[in-house]
Scaffold this active site. Sequence first.
Site, PDB file in Angstrom:
ATOM      1  N   TRP A 209       9.943  11.061   0.097  1.00 31.46           N
ATOM      2  CA  TRP A 209       9.945   9.490   0.086  1.00 31.46           C
ATOM      3  C   TRP A 209      10.452   8.964  -1.146  1.00 31.46           C
ATOM      4  O   TRP A 209      11.342   7.992  -1.070  1.00 31.46           O
ATOM      5  CB  TRP A 209       8.686   8.999   0.680  1.00 31.46           C
TER       6      TRP A 209
ATOM      7  N   ASP B  66       5.797   2.139  -4.136  1.00 33.86           N
ATOM      8  CA  ASP B  66       5.713   2.475  -2.673  1.00 33.86           C
ATOM      9  C   ASP B  66       4.289   3.143  -2.696  1.00 33.86           C
ATOM     10  O   ASP B  66       4.010   4.197  -2.770  1.00 33.86           O
ATOM     11  CB  ASP B  66       6.689   3.649  -2.379  1.00 33.86           C
TER      12      ASP B  66
ATOM     13  N   LYS C  72      -0.470   3.274   8.545  1.00 35.77           N
ATOM     14  CA  LYS C  72      -1.187   4.378   7.949  1.00 35.77           C
ATOM     15  C   LYS C  72      -2.730   4.066   7.796  1.00 35.77           C
ATOM     16  O   LYS C  72      -3.539   4.535   8.218  1.00 35.77           O
ATOM     17  CB  LYS C  72      -0.511   4.889   6.903  1.00 35.77           C
TER      18      LYS C  72
END
Length: 376
Positions: free
Chosen positions: A104, A188, A212
């Site tokens: 990511w 992030d 999440k």
Amino acid sequence: MARFWNFSAGPSMLPYDVLNQISIDVLDWNSTGISVTDINHRSKYFEIIYNQAESDLRALLGLSSDYCILFIQGGGQGANAVVPMNMIGMNGINRADFIISGYWSYKSYLEACKYGDVSIVADNGYTTKIDCNDYGPYTWFPENKSIKTREGSSYLQFCSNETINGVEFVDWGDIANSINKDAVLVVDASSNFLTRVLDIDDTGVVFACAQKNAGISGVTIFIVRKDLIGNALNICPSIFDYMNLFHGHSRYNTPPVFAIYVSGLVFKWLRRNGGVKKMESNNLEKSRMLYDFMDSTSFYINKIHPSVRSRVNIPFHLKNDLLTNIFIEKAENRGLMNIRGHRSVGGLRASIYNAMPIDGVMDLINYMRDFECYYG
């Protein structure tokens, strides 16, 4: 009704209490006779939902008045564009730096390259860590002392928990102290947001997609230091400009009303159940149980360096990869769902976010033990 354990990396399972409240509010929110799905984003009802969600999140994080909370659409990948469009030009030369620690963070870097001079200043994918020769690419985190920003860079971005690779890094203060004084940290935190205490005061921006630990897909939460607002590039769409979102209280356009409502319920649930510190304790215990079991056998393999093993996304492989599909099929028969690893790395992965109770982790461990006894 039997309920399965959802080990998906996202969308993840919601707490039962939250699901129960949703089932009530879908028909009649707060005894108003109105479904929560019918609430207008300009109404007094949504004002209540929004203000309470923001207040509860601010309390959970212990967030100072220097920061604002924005609820933005576009998901984590959208955030990878929102950040550079708002921040890369802060120092006048459209420059930003990145730490690459897995899938990511590399995706974030590629997106930012569209908007200026973007560089990788540390990367654990192409070099071998001196004292970690047994660990391959994306299984550790670059050493803090090696991380420096370039002159004129507006920000340094990294991923605090690589959902796919299972690498987690939380010593943000060490990096904040080593970078150029004109740069800020952008993090992030999608996968470990609200799972442990995080040093937001060391950052300029923290973002996390909600599906999440903070709700359902459809909304991404941004924590933005207020003095960084007002630097958007001319090409930045109006709906993604921090300034418009801040002054419009995340309602510059129609926001994801239902997703924000669900996030608000999750924030309330977290506060009722001990807050972030209690979640941190729970997640430490759950992950330790699972890692201890895997470390006790050669049948299951976790390749991540112990110092940065994620507490919430635990990738692993079988000693015999040919058994992987059988493992997944039999796991589903036991009610252990979404255990397959990401397509980019294969293998298996157990995501054990806040809403996953210890009972779910124990059921997984018991299944893994039974599977090994039969196939090992």
